[in-house]
Write a protein that holds these residues in place. Structure first.
Motif, mmCIF file in Angstrom:
data_model
loop_
_atom_site.group_PDB
_atom_site.id
_atom_site.type_symbol
_atom_site.label_atom_id
_atom_site.label_comp_id
_atom_site.label_asym_id
_atom_site.label_seq_id
_atom_site.Cartn_x
_atom_site.Cartn_y
_atom_site.Cartn_z
ATOM 1 N N GLY A 34 35.173 39.080 47.769
ATOM 2 C CA GLY A 34 35.839 37.924 48.329
ATOM 3 C C GLY A 34 37.333 37.895 48.091
ATOM 4 O O GLY A 34 37.903 38.812 47.503
ATOM 5 N N ALA A 46 39.063 29.394 46.309
ATOM 6 C CA ALA A 46 38.322 30.376 47.085
ATOM 7 C C ALA A 46 38.718 30.295 48.543
ATOM 8 O O ALA A 46 38.904 29.201 49.087
ATOM 9 N N CYS A 49 34.236 34.766 51.193
ATOM 10 C CA CYS A 49 33.417 35.770 50.537
ATOM 11 C C CYS A 49 32.463 36.396 51.539
ATOM 12 O O CYS A 49 32.106 35.766 52.540
ATOM 13 N N GLU A 98 32.323 39.315 43.284
ATOM 14 C CA GLU A 98 31.657 38.037 43.149
ATOM 15 C C GLU A 98 30.167 38.213 42.893
ATOM 16 O O GLU A 98 29.565 39.237 43.207
ATOM 17 N N CYS A 103 31.392 31.967 46.680
ATOM 18 C CA CYS A 103 32.641 32.202 45.946
ATOM 19 C C CYS A 103 32.735 31.325 44.693
ATOM 20 O O CYS A 103 33.788 30.755 44.406
#
Length: 119
Positions: A34, A46, A49, A98, A103
């Motif tokens: 991500g 974030a 992802c 990840e 995320c």
């Protein structure tokens, strides 16, 4: 584990930029990959992802419809295509490994690449 980002730079609002991350030192197919970002004076957040296994994706609401994440399992790379960028997209962008498609659980981070969007 090594994550190396490339592709950052200066772009005008409304333009496009493509970030890439080369991953090594682990079995790429086993993980979610991500992108996070951190703007000046703000916490890291974030962005997007992707599951290397099944291609499922997550996008933050702020980038949905503008950014596209993709991965290449043969090359162990993950890419973030950024379109219709806005000044508020200005940040240091980090490639992450990840454990969550949402995320929520990054464990390794790249060194970051600066993206600056001018208005």
């Amino acid at each position: 584990v090594q994550l190396v980002e490339s592709g950052g730079g200066l772009v005008q609002a409304g333009g496009s930029l493509r970030l890439s991350c080369a991953a090594s030192g682990f079995t790429f197919d086993d993980y979610v990959m991500g992108w996070f970002r951190q703007a000046p004076g703000k916490e890291r957040e974030a962005v997007s992802c992707i599951s290397s296994r099944d291609g499922s994706t997550y996008y933050a609401d702020s980038v949905k419809g503008r950014f596209t994440i993709s991965s290449d399992n043969a090359e162990n790379t993950v890419t973030l295509q950024m379109n219709s960028v806005k000044p508020e997209d200005t940040a240091v962008y980090y490639c992450v490994r990840e454990h969550s498609i949402n995320c929520e659980d990054p464990d390794y981070w790249g060194q970051g690449t600066q993206v600056t969007v001018s208005s």
